[in-house]
Each structure stands twice: as C-alpha cells, then as structure tokens.
Enzyme design. Structure first.
Site, PDB file in Angstrom:
ATOM      1  N   GLN A 110      26.433 -32.129 -19.929  1.00  0.00           N
ATOM      2  CA  GLN A 110      26.940 -32.524 -18.384  1.00  0.00           C
ATOM      3  C   GLN A 110      27.023 -31.807 -17.094  1.00  0.00           C
ATOM      4  OE1 GLN A 110      30.340 -34.815 -18.750  1.00  0.00           O
ATOM      5  NE2 GLN A 110      29.525 -36.678 -19.539  1.00  0.00           N
ATOM      6  N   VAL A 112      25.333 -28.642 -17.186  1.00  0.00           N
ATOM      7  CA  VAL A 112      24.657 -27.857 -17.197  1.00  0.00           C
ATOM      8  C   VAL A 112      23.178 -28.566 -16.542  1.00  0.00           C
ATOM      9  CG1 VAL A 112      23.438 -28.092 -19.330  1.00  0.00           C
ATOM     10  CG2 VAL A 112      22.881 -25.302 -18.846  1.00  0.00           C
ATOM     11  N   HIS A 114      23.529 -28.954 -13.428  1.00  0.00           N
ATOM     12  CA  HIS A 114      23.444 -27.549 -11.633  1.00  0.00           C
ATOM     13  C   HIS A 114      23.080 -27.287 -12.213  1.00  0.00           C
ATOM     14  CE1 HIS A 114      26.619 -31.266 -10.819  1.00  0.00           C
ATOM     15  NE2 HIS A 114      26.796 -31.430 -11.589  1.00  0.00           N
ATOM     16  N   SER A 123      27.264 -17.812 -27.562  1.00  0.00           N
ATOM     17  CA  SER A 123      26.048 -18.098 -28.405  1.00  0.00           C
ATOM     18  C   SER A 123      26.679 -18.300 -30.127  1.00  0.00           C
ATOM     19  CB  SER A 123      25.074 -17.833 -28.611  1.00  0.00           C
ATOM     20  OG  SER A 123      24.614 -17.637 -29.735  1.00  0.00           O
ATOM     21  N   ARG A 125      24.615 -18.840 -32.842  1.00  0.00           N
ATOM     22  CA  ARG A 125      23.365 -17.331 -33.337  1.00  0.00           C
ATOM     23  C   ARG A 125      24.127 -16.612 -33.676  1.00  0.00           C
ATOM     24  NH1 ARG A 125      18.102 -16.234 -31.112  1.00  0.00           N
ATOM     25  NH2 ARG A 125      18.123 -16.152 -33.416  1.00  0.00           N
ATOM     26  N   ASN A 223      26.274 -20.159  -6.289  1.00  0.00           N
ATOM     27  CA  ASN A 223      26.902 -20.523  -5.084  1.00  0.00           C
ATOM     28  C   ASN A 223      27.810 -21.355  -4.069  1.00  0.00           C
ATOM     29  OD1 ASN A 223      24.888 -22.279  -3.825  1.00  0.00           O
ATOM     30  ND2 ASN A 223      23.479 -21.035  -4.057  1.00  0.00           N
ATOM     31  N   ARG A 225      26.844 -23.629  -1.625  1.00  0.00           N
ATOM     32  CA  ARG A 225      25.748 -24.735  -1.322  1.00  0.00           C
ATOM     33  C   ARG A 225      25.612 -25.241  -2.793  1.00  0.00           C
ATOM     34  NH1 ARG A 225      19.242 -25.289   0.875  1.00  0.00           N
ATOM     35  NH2 ARG A 225      20.007 -26.754   0.971  1.00  0.00           N
ATOM     36  N   ARG A 234      31.192 -34.239  -9.867  1.00  0.00           N
ATOM     37  CA  ARG A 234      31.880 -34.764 -10.801  1.00  0.00           C
ATOM     38  C   ARG A 234      33.446 -34.843 -10.506  1.00  0.00           C
ATOM     39  NH1 ARG A 234      28.197 -35.499 -14.188  1.00  0.00           N
ATOM     40  NH2 ARG A 234      26.519 -33.982 -14.686  1.00  0.00           N
TER      41      ARG A 234
END
Length: 277
Positions: A110, A112, A114, A123, A125, A223, A225, A234
């Site tokens: 959720q 990400v 933004h 990771s 991996r 930033n 904004r 949220r």
C-alpha cells in the site's frame, strides 16, 4: 518479536536486526517508534525547514532570506499558510525527510503506491528473509468491539507462519549442502569471488513462499508535498489499520521536528474538508 515464535526459526540476520532496532531506540529515542510485534519506524534525517520553503517562494520578489523558523514573524506564518492553502506546491518540494521503517509486506504494497519518493527495500535475493511475521494484536482484529479472529485462529496463524519460516531455513540449508557437494565432486566449478549464483537462485525461488505478513526493511526519502498527501490519505479512519499505525507514528515524529509546518498542514487539511462539505 512474538513470544510464540519458535526460537529455532529466528535466523541470524533477524536477531541482528532486532539488536539494531534496540540500538536505534537507545541512540535516537525521540525519532523512533515501535509498531506491533516487530515493526519500527525512525525519522533518520531531514533537509531544510519552514524557512527553506519561504525563501524558495520569495525568490522572484526579494533578496531577503530567513535563517530559520526562529526569525518568523506573523506575516511569515501567514504566508506559509497561504502558500499551502492555495496549492503553491513547488516550494514545499524543497524540504526532505528520510524515514526507515520495518513493516509487513502487505503494508509496503500500500505504501509504495505513494510513488513520488525514493524507495530502497531489503532484498530477499541477496539475504535470507526477516524471519518474523506480523501478529495482529487484539486491537488489530477487533471491529466495533467484535473480534473477527478468535484466539484459536490466531494460534493456528502463528503456527503456520512459523512453519513457513522453518521450511525456508530447512530447504535453503539443504540447497546449500547440495551445491557444496557438487563443487566438491567437480560437478560445479569452485566458487569465485562475489555473489554465488547457485545460492542466489535458491534464495530467489525460496522467497516465493514468504507470506505478505513477513516483515521487510525500507529506506524512504520524500519531500513534504508528497508526505502531506501520504498523511492525508493514510491517517484517515478508512485507511487500513496497520498502515494507519505507521502513518500516525510518522506524523508524530514529523510534528515533533516541525511543529509549525505540522500545524499549518493540519489547518489546511481541516479547511479543505470544511470547503468540500
């Protein structure tokens, strides 16, 4: 960490991460918060302040510059409000915040969304997973006083999470053993420097069984904004409980560092709600 998580499931890197969380809470207590059974958020650093915003906005009208918010007069506070209220957005893009948070993967999916921000995530991996799952507490699984998942279900939930982590550890260990044996027999060439492609591929495949309740680790740079938009969406009552907890914690850390900007933002958001209603 859940009290019922089997200790043999907790891998070395997860224990190291737990120790790091404790260290950050000790070193930077005013900028850190625990969330849930393993969650964590820290406002690691910031760049710029309210004076940066006004100095940027006034670039076309004056050479006078404010050193910091301590030099603000009533007209400066009024201008900060008017700029934000009237959506003069670019000056508010000149100050930045660097958060680090450890959250369940379903929360990250959720978060990400933004996208106007920089996102660097742990990771699987290259490393084993964080072998702890999010365990909803009583507040998280209660709606209007009714527990939608009872204690019996939660016991099964925790046991299932533990089984998944244990399965990963068992299968990864077995894969590494087979790879080492293949090298010893000459079936595979000796390992050279850098990332082992065979173990790496095993991690890539085995991570597929990790639940979205597993935790991940993120650095997030954003930033103001964009941060304001995150807070606006949220922290609302309709946002999912878990991401709202993180957003509220992030706001508290932000508000402590920038009380004037936080107050101005809240005022503008409240005014916009009155206008829409």
């Amino acid at each position: 960490m859940s009290e019922t998580t089997p200790t043999e499931v907790i891998n070395k890197s997860t224990l190291e991460l737990q120790a790091e969380i404790e260290q950050r809470l000790a070193l930077n207590p005013e900028r850190c918060r625990r969330i849930g059974n393993f969650g964590f958020i820290e406002l690691e650093d910031t760049w710029g302040d309210e004076a940066t915003i006004l100095n940027t906005a006034r670039i076309s009208t004056t050479n006078a510059r404010l050193k910091d918010v301590s030099e603000f007069k009533d007209k400066d506070r009024a201008l900060l409000h008017e700029l934000l209220k009237n959506q003069h957005g670019t000056p508010f893009e000149t100050i930045y915040f660097r958060f680090r948070f450890i959250a369940p993967i379903f929360v990250l999916r959720q978060w990400v969304k933004h996208r106007v921000s920089s996102w660097n995530e742990f990771s699987m991996r290259y490393r084993k997973p964080i072998s702890v799952a999010y365990i909803p507490d009583e507040s998280a699984r209660t709606v209007d006083g009714y527990a939608v998942l009872d204690d019996t279900v939660m016991a099964e939930y925790e046991a299932l999470m533990g089984q998944l982590f244990q399965w990963y550890e068992t299968q990864y260990s077995a894969a590494c053993t087979r790879i080492d044996q293949a090298r010893e027999s000459g079936e595979l060439a000796p390992k050279e420097g850098g990332r082992d492609p065979y173990r790496g591929r095993a991690r890539e495949l085995l991570r597929n069984v990790m639940p979205v309740a597993a935790y991940s680790d993120v650095y997030w740079t954003i930033n103001f904004r964009s941060l304001m938009n995150f807070f606006n969406l949220r922290r609302k009552g309709g946002a999912q409980y878990e991401i709202r907890e993180y957003a509220d914690a992030a706001f508290t850390l932000f508000e402590q560092r920038f009380p004037l900007l936080a107050e101005t933002m809240q005022r503008v958001l409240e005014e916009s709600q009155v206008t829409r209603s």
